[in-house]
Scaffold this motif. Sequence first.
Motif, mmCIF file in Angstrom:
data_model
loop_
_atom_site.group_PDB
_atom_site.id
_atom_site.type_symbol
_atom_site.label_atom_id
_atom_site.label_comp_id
_atom_site.label_asym_id
_atom_site.label_seq_id
_atom_site.Cartn_x
_atom_site.Cartn_y
_atom_site.Cartn_z
ATOM 1 N N ASN A 275 0.821 -1.211 0.000
ATOM 2 C CA ASN A 275 0.000 0.000 0.000
ATOM 3 C C ASN A 275 0.856 1.263 0.000
ATOM 4 N N THR A 276 2.066 1.166 -0.516
ATOM 5 C CA THR A 276 2.956 2.325 -0.513
ATOM 6 C C THR A 276 2.486 3.432 -1.454
ATOM 7 N N SER A 277 1.599 3.126 -2.398
ATOM 8 C CA SER A 277 1.106 4.151 -3.322
ATOM 9 C C SER A 277 0.013 5.024 -2.710
ATOM 10 N N SER A 278 -0.461 4.687 -1.529
ATOM 11 C CA SER A 278 -1.510 5.465 -0.884
ATOM 12 C C SER A 278 -0.982 6.842 -0.495
ATOM 13 N N PRO A 279 -1.732 7.916 -0.776
ATOM 14 C CA PRO A 279 -1.256 9.262 -0.386
ATOM 15 C C PRO A 279 -1.133 9.428 1.118
ATOM 16 N N TYR A 280 -1.996 8.744 1.884
ATOM 17 C CA TYR A 280 -1.908 8.841 3.341
ATOM 18 C C TYR A 280 -0.601 8.222 3.840
ATOM 19 N N PHE A 281 -0.226 7.088 3.234
ATOM 20 C CA PHE A 281 1.026 6.451 3.634
ATOM 21 C C PHE A 281 2.218 7.329 3.270
ATOM 22 N N LYS A 282 2.189 7.952 2.089
ATOM 23 C CA LYS A 282 3.299 8.794 1.665
ATOM 24 C C LYS A 282 3.496 9.962 2.613
ATOM 25 N N VAL A 283 2.393 10.594 3.021
ATOM 26 C CA VAL A 283 2.502 11.722 3.950
ATOM 27 C C VAL A 283 3.050 11.252 5.297
ATOM 28 N N ALA A 284 2.533 10.122 5.780
ATOM 29 C CA ALA A 284 3.013 9.592 7.067
ATOM 30 C C ALA A 284 4.487 9.240 7.006
ATOM 31 N N LYS A 285 4.956 8.735 5.866
ATOM 32 C CA LYS A 285 6.367 8.370 5.728
ATOM 33 C C LYS A 285 7.244 9.628 5.704
ATOM 34 N N VAL A 286 6.754 10.685 5.067
ATOM 35 C CA VAL A 286 7.544 11.915 4.969
ATOM 36 C C VAL A 286 7.703 12.575 6.336
ATOM 37 N N ILE A 287 6.638 12.610 7.122
ATOM 38 C CA ILE A 287 6.695 13.279 8.418
ATOM 39 C C ILE A 287 7.325 12.395 9.493
ATOM 40 N N GLY A 288 7.662 11.150 9.137
ATOM 41 C CA GLY A 288 8.330 10.270 10.085
ATOM 42 C C GLY A 288 7.407 9.590 11.070
ATOM 43 N N ASP A 289 6.182 9.309 10.663
ATOM 44 C CA ASP A 289 5.232 8.620 11.534
ATOM 45 C C ASP A 289 5.668 7.155 11.700
ATOM 46 N N LYS A 290 5.837 6.720 12.954
ATOM 47 C CA LYS A 290 6.304 5.358 13.213
ATOM 48 C C LYS A 290 5.295 4.318 12.730
ATOM 49 N N ARG A 291 4.027 4.684 12.708
ATOM 50 C CA ARG A 291 3.023 3.726 12.256
ATOM 51 C C ARG A 291 3.228 3.366 10.788
ATOM 52 N N ALA A 292 3.713 4.326 9.994
ATOM 53 C CA ALA A 292 3.994 4.033 8.588
ATOM 54 C C ALA A 292 5.160 3.057 8.457
ATOM 55 N N VAL A 293 6.146 3.206 9.332
ATOM 56 C CA VAL A 293 7.296 2.300 9.297
ATOM 57 C C VAL A 293 6.871 0.882 9.660
ATOM 58 N N VAL A 294 6.029 0.768 10.694
ATOM 59 C CA VAL A 294 5.554 -0.550 11.110
ATOM 60 C C VAL A 294 4.701 -1.183 10.018
ATOM 61 N N ALA A 295 3.841 -0.369 9.392
ATOM 62 C CA ALA A 295 2.982 -0.895 8.323
ATOM 63 C C ALA A 295 3.803 -1.344 7.129
ATOM 64 N N GLU A 296 4.868 -0.608 6.818
ATOM 65 C CA GLU A 296 5.688 -0.951 5.658
ATOM 66 C C GLU A 296 6.384 -2.294 5.845
ATOM 67 N N ARG A 297 6.712 -2.630 7.065
ATOM 68 C CA ARG A 297 7.347 -3.918 7.314
ATOM 69 C C ARG A 297 6.434 -5.084 6.955
ATOM 70 N N GLY A 298 5.132 -4.853 7.036
ATOM 71 C CA GLY A 298 4.205 -5.928 6.718
ATOM 72 C C GLY A 298 3.868 -6.062 5.257
ATOM 73 N N PHE A 299 4.196 -5.049 4.440
ATOM 74 C CA PHE A 299 3.895 -5.125 3.013
ATOM 75 C C PHE A 299 4.708 -6.263 2.373
ATOM 76 N N ASN A 300 4.055 -6.994 1.464
ATOM 77 C CA ASN A 300 4.684 -8.099 0.720
ATOM 78 C C ASN A 300 5.151 -9.238 1.632
ATOM 79 N N ARG A 301 4.643 -9.276 2.834
ATOM 80 C CA ARG A 301 4.993 -10.369 3.742
ATOM 81 C C ARG A 301 4.110 -11.576 3.435
ATOM 82 N N PRO A 302 4.678 -12.794 3.378
ATOM 83 C CA PRO A 302 3.873 -13.968 3.030
ATOM 84 C C PRO A 302 2.893 -14.329 4.152
#
Length: 320
Positions: A275-302
């Motif tokens: 879900n990295t293409s989501s605008p909400y995720f992009k904004v959260a990643k830019v401002i350094g929101d830890k929740r975005a970092v945690v969510a990114e770890r789960g992307f593409n996980r089997p």
Amino acid sequence: MMLPNAKLSTPTSKFLPPPIEPQQHSRRTAAGASPSLELSCKLSRRNLSKSSLLLLLGTQTTLTPLLDLSKAQADTISQVTDNPTSCGDRVSTKKAFLDVSIGGEPVGRIVIGLYGDDVPAGTARFSSIVSGKAGISYRRKEFVKIMPGYVQHGGIRSYGADAERATAAAGSLQNLVEEWERGRRGERCKEVKAGSVGIVVRDPSKPPPKTKLVATNGKLEVQEEEIAVGPNGTEFVITAVDSPELEESVLVIGEVLEGMRVVEKMREVKTVRDNTSSPYFKVAKVIGDKRAVVAERGFNRPYTKVQVTNCGFIESQDSQ
């Protein structure tokens, strides 16, 4: 008695300036010009086009050898930079194996040839973990990411005693980064082809440290907080297709000699949607929101557990 057509003379008329006549010296100058100057100024469009064409042809004839030479030099420099050493010249010095299971069911073995002479530090790092040196191993560790072009193993966790043992067994991450930078400078082959095995040495998508104000002893101090944990040199990837995008983060240490069928089975496992293409995720990643970092770890996980059940080295017949 006044005469007819007589001009009145007044005191002020003596001081009036004479009437200004229209300037016609330019016409007289042009009319009085020499015939040769007049002919040279009256070039027709046809003559001008012919002159321009002759000048262009002469310039092209003069510059063509230089352009050809410059192009040949550029091609030579490009070949030296892009492929400093032939990637086919790399020789496997030892063989390692990984036994893989999906959902608890064995699916086969992957045999890896390691480039000990080309990347000694990276090979030593991988070998120390595969062999179980210092009490750490890839055994019972999972693949955490399955991408369209490659699969990534989670390695040894980046905290705790296991991470300290991994560093103590094979040295710091700096040795791997230096070998990776040699490839960027063109001193060694850096291509990530299909069937390549490489150690993750950096994370290009990692956000910069986040600054914050902290009160210490009654004073405000600026401190930097790491948003995400970088790689520790134990994660590795196995590519199924050519993956040039990994050249910015992976140090190639070997290639798959046997078991690409196992890699294809791993790629068929269903994963968490990216879900990295989501605008909400992009904004959260830019401002350094830890929740975005945690969510990114789960992307593409089997969804199904994919892990290494056993690993080690295959003794060659020459050494027996």
